[in-house]
Design a protein around this motif. Structure first.
Motif, PDB file in Angstrom:
ATOM      1  N   LEU A  89      -0.024  13.593  -2.114  1.00  0.00           N
ATOM      2  CA  LEU A  89       0.175  12.137  -2.080  1.00  0.00           C
ATOM      3  C   LEU A  89      -1.165  11.409  -2.081  1.00  0.00           C
ATOM      4  CD1 LEU A  89       3.116  11.984   0.461  1.00  0.00           C
ATOM      5  CD2 LEU A  89       3.210  11.260  -1.945  1.00  0.00           C
ATOM      6  N   ALA A  90      -2.134  11.916  -1.323  1.00  0.00           N
ATOM      7  CA  ALA A  90      -3.466  11.296  -1.298  1.00  0.00           C
ATOM      8  C   ALA A  90      -4.102  11.357  -2.674  1.00  0.00           C
ATOM      9  CB  ALA A  90      -4.356  11.987  -0.261  1.00  0.00           C
ATOM     10  N   ARG A  91      -3.970  12.484  -3.325  1.00  0.00           N
ATOM     11  CA  ARG A  91      -4.529  12.640  -4.674  1.00  0.00           C
ATOM     12  C   ARG A  91      -3.841  11.677  -5.647  1.00  0.00           C
ATOM     13  NH1 ARG A  91      -4.080  18.337  -5.404  1.00  0.00           N
ATOM     14  NH2 ARG A  91      -5.774  18.512  -3.933  1.00  0.00           N
ATOM     15  N   PHE A  92      -2.520  11.600  -5.574  1.00  0.00           N
ATOM     16  CA  PHE A  92      -1.767  10.722  -6.467  1.00  0.00           C
ATOM     17  C   PHE A  92      -2.139   9.256  -6.255  1.00  0.00           C
ATOM     18  CE2 PHE A  92       1.968   8.044  -7.309  1.00  0.00           C
ATOM     19  CZ  PHE A  92       2.172   8.328  -8.654  1.00  0.00           C
ATOM     20  N   ALA A  93      -2.252   8.848  -4.982  1.00  0.00           N
ATOM     21  CA  ALA A  93      -2.544   7.452  -4.647  1.00  0.00           C
ATOM     22  C   ALA A  93      -4.033   7.130  -4.747  1.00  0.00           C
ATOM     23  CB  ALA A  93      -2.040   7.146  -3.244  1.00  0.00           C
ATOM     24  N   LYS A  94      -4.853   8.157  -4.975  1.00  0.00           N
ATOM     25  CA  LYS A  94      -6.306   7.995  -5.085  1.00  0.00           C
ATOM     26  C   LYS A  94      -6.907   7.409  -3.807  1.00  0.00           C
ATOM     27  CE  LYS A  94      -6.177   7.611 -10.072  1.00  0.00           C
ATOM     28  NZ  LYS A  94      -6.534   6.894 -11.267  1.00  0.00           N
ATOM     29  N   VAL A  95      -6.495   8.005  -2.676  1.00  0.00           N
ATOM     30  CA  VAL A  95      -7.066   7.636  -1.388  1.00  0.00           C
ATOM     31  C   VAL A  95      -7.488   8.916  -0.662  1.00  0.00           C
ATOM     32  CG1 VAL A  95      -5.691   5.517  -1.166  1.00  0.00           C
ATOM     33  CG2 VAL A  95      -4.860   7.628  -0.140  1.00  0.00           C
ATOM     34  N   GLU A  96      -8.329   8.756   0.321  1.00  0.00           N
ATOM     35  CA  GLU A  96      -8.784   9.883   1.122  1.00  0.00           C
ATOM     36  C   GLU A  96      -7.666  10.330   2.070  1.00  0.00           C
ATOM     37  OE1 GLU A  96     -11.756  11.423   0.711  1.00  0.00           O
ATOM     38  OE2 GLU A  96     -12.093  10.048  -0.974  1.00  0.00           O
ATOM     39  N   GLN A  97      -7.817  11.555   2.583  1.00  0.00           N
ATOM     40  CA  GLN A  97      -6.790  12.118   3.471  1.00  0.00           C
ATOM     41  C   GLN A  97      -6.587  11.324   4.773  1.00  0.00           C
ATOM     42  OE1 GLN A  97      -4.773  14.945   3.417  1.00  0.00           O
ATOM     43  NE2 GLN A  97      -5.539  16.185   1.743  1.00  0.00           N
ATOM     44  N   PRO A  98      -7.659  10.892   5.483  1.00  0.00           N
ATOM     45  CA  PRO A  98      -7.412  10.188   6.756  1.00  0.00           C
ATOM     46  C   PRO A  98      -6.581   8.910   6.603  1.00  0.00           C
ATOM     47  CG  PRO A  98      -9.666  10.990   6.701  1.00  0.00           C
ATOM     48  CD  PRO A  98      -9.082  11.212   5.323  1.00  0.00           C
ATOM     49  N   MET A 152      -4.434   8.270   4.287  1.00  0.00           N
ATOM     50  CA  MET A 152      -3.083   8.709   3.912  1.00  0.00           C
ATOM     51  C   MET A 152      -2.339   9.208   5.144  1.00  0.00           C
ATOM     52  SD  MET A 152      -0.624   9.029   1.802  1.00  0.00           S
ATOM     53  CE  MET A 152      -1.429   8.552   0.278  1.00  0.00           C
ATOM     54  N   ALA A 153      -3.016   9.940   6.013  1.00  0.00           N
ATOM     55  CA  ALA A 153      -2.378  10.434   7.239  1.00  0.00           C
ATOM     56  C   ALA A 153      -1.914   9.266   8.097  1.00  0.00           C
ATOM     57  CB  ALA A 153      -3.350  11.324   8.017  1.00  0.00           C
ATOM     58  N   GLN A 154      -2.736   8.236   8.204  1.00  0.00           N
ATOM     59  CA  GLN A 154      -2.362   7.060   8.989  1.00  0.00           C
ATOM     60  C   GLN A 154      -1.155   6.348   8.377  1.00  0.00           C
ATOM     61  OE1 GLN A 154      -6.039   4.905   8.919  1.00  0.00           O
ATOM     62  NE2 GLN A 154      -6.871   5.973  10.713  1.00  0.00           N
ATOM     63  N   MET A 155      -1.167   6.197   7.048  1.00  0.00           N
ATOM     64  CA  MET A 155      -0.051   5.534   6.381  1.00  0.00           C
ATOM     65  C   MET A 155       1.239   6.328   6.588  1.00  0.00           C
ATOM     66  SD  MET A 155       0.706   4.628   2.374  1.00  0.00           S
ATOM     67  CE  MET A 155      -0.920   4.019   2.105  1.00  0.00           C
ATOM     68  N   LEU A 156       1.163   7.649   6.426  1.00  0.00           N
ATOM     69  CA  LEU A 156       2.362   8.466   6.587  1.00  0.00           C
ATOM     70  C   LEU A 156       2.876   8.409   8.024  1.00  0.00           C
ATOM     71  CD1 LEU A 156       1.416  11.532   4.379  1.00  0.00           C
ATOM     72  CD2 LEU A 156       3.018   9.685   3.832  1.00  0.00           C
ATOM     73  N   GLY A 197       0.808  -1.221   0.000  1.00  0.00           N
ATOM     74  CA  GLY A 197       0.000   0.000   0.000  1.00  0.00           C
ATOM     75  C   GLY A 197       0.840   1.269   0.000  1.00  0.00           C
ATOM     76  N   GLN A 198       2.104   1.140   0.373  1.00  0.00           N
ATOM     77  CA  GLN A 198       3.000   2.289   0.413  1.00  0.00           C
ATOM     78  C   GLN A 198       3.620   2.608  -0.944  1.00  0.00           C
ATOM     79  OE1 GLN A 198       5.726   0.782   3.326  1.00  0.00           O
ATOM     80  NE2 GLN A 198       4.528   1.542   5.055  1.00  0.00           N
ATOM     81  N   LEU A 199       3.467   1.711  -1.896  1.00  0.00           N
ATOM     82  CA  LEU A 199       4.144   1.893  -3.187  1.00  0.00           C
ATOM     83  C   LEU A 199       3.847   3.229  -3.865  1.00  0.00           C
ATOM     84  CD1 LEU A 199       4.070  -1.669  -4.751  1.00  0.00           C
ATOM     85  CD2 LEU A 199       6.041  -0.382  -3.934  1.00  0.00           C
ATOM     86  N   PRO A 200       2.570   3.636  -3.971  1.00  0.00           N
ATOM     87  CA  PRO A 200       2.339   4.941  -4.620  1.00  0.00           C
ATOM     88  C   PRO A 200       3.060   6.083  -3.913  1.00  0.00           C
ATOM     89  CG  PRO A 200       0.275   3.737  -4.404  1.00  0.00           C
ATOM     90  CD  PRO A 200       1.319   2.973  -3.620  1.00  0.00           C
ATOM     91  N   VAL A 201       3.110   6.054  -2.592  1.00  0.00           N
ATOM     92  CA  VAL A 201       3.793   7.102  -1.833  1.00  0.00           C
ATOM     93  C   VAL A 201       5.292   7.049  -2.097  1.00  0.00           C
ATOM     94  CG1 VAL A 201       4.356   7.908   0.499  1.00  0.00           C
ATOM     95  CG2 VAL A 201       2.016   7.187  -0.049  1.00  0.00           C
ATOM     96  N   LEU A 202       5.863   5.862  -2.034  1.00  0.00           N
ATOM     97  CA  LEU A 202       7.299   5.711  -2.269  1.00  0.00           C
ATOM     98  C   LEU A 202       7.687   6.198  -3.663  1.00  0.00           C
ATOM     99  CD1 LEU A 202       7.655   2.162  -0.703  1.00  0.00           C
ATOM    100  CD2 LEU A 202       8.608   4.275   0.257  1.00  0.00           C
ATOM    101  N   VAL A 203       6.911   5.809  -4.660  1.00  0.00           N
ATOM    102  CA  VAL A 203       7.198   6.203  -6.047  1.00  0.00           C
ATOM    103  C   VAL A 203       7.029   7.704  -6.227  1.00  0.00           C
ATOM    104  CG1 VAL A 203       6.387   5.985  -8.432  1.00  0.00           C
ATOM    105  CG2 VAL A 203       6.696   3.945  -7.024  1.00  0.00           C
TER     106      VAL A 203
END
Length: 153
Positions: free
Chosen positions: A55-64, A66-70, A36-42
């Motif tokens: 990053l949320a926009r790029f990975a096509k996920v919501e902000q919450p 994405m905040a948890q992943m980061l 799940g981290q791949l889009p962020v890493l890339v």
């Protein structure tokens, strides 16, 4: 019912996605990465995005999520955050040296997994398959966009 839902494109793609996710997790886990981290890493590696919102926009996920992943990635030493001097509410995110050093091996492991999964496909078939998937994703994004617009009205 004449059609078998177990051989529809949606179901088969779902099975394939889960298979790829299991393979990727097994290969990335020892490097400290999750699939799940791949889009962020890339995105960070290629300079495509530097903020949580981008990053949320790029990975096509919501902000919450994405905040948890980061937060997990920062805890695990994969990213650093520095305050944006122009906007104190925003942070610039960057890969750590550790993440950068592991990323090329992670990419090679993923490419190897893709090559193995496409065993028996000719290069032309593999390229055409990717083209089909890109087109399918574009169609699904368009449909979702229209349905979101319709539900807002």
């Amino acid at each position: 019912m004449d059609e078998d839902v177990l051989v529809t494109p949606g179901h088969l793609i779902s099975l394939a996605a889960r298979g790829f996710a299991r393979l990727s997790e097994a290969r990335l886990g020892p490097l400290g990465f999750g699939v799940g981290q791949l889009p962020v890493l890339v995105a960070l590696h290629n300079g495509i995005a530097r903020t949580q919102r981008d990053l949320a926009r790029f990975a096509k996920v919501e902000q919450p999520p994405m905040a948890q992943m980061l937060a997990r990635m920062e805890r695990d030493g994969l990213i650093t955050r520095t305050r944006d001097p122009q906007d104190g509410r925003s942070s610039h995110i960057a890969l750590t040296r550790t993440a950068q050093e592991r990323l090329s091996e992670a990419s090679e492991r993923l490419f190897q997994g893709n090559r193995e999964a496409l065993a028996g496909f000719s290069d032309a078939e593999a390229n055409q398959f990717v083209e089909f998937l890109v087109r399918l994703i574009e169609n699904l994004d368009r449909i979702a966009s229209v349905e979101t617009e319709n539900s807002d009205t």
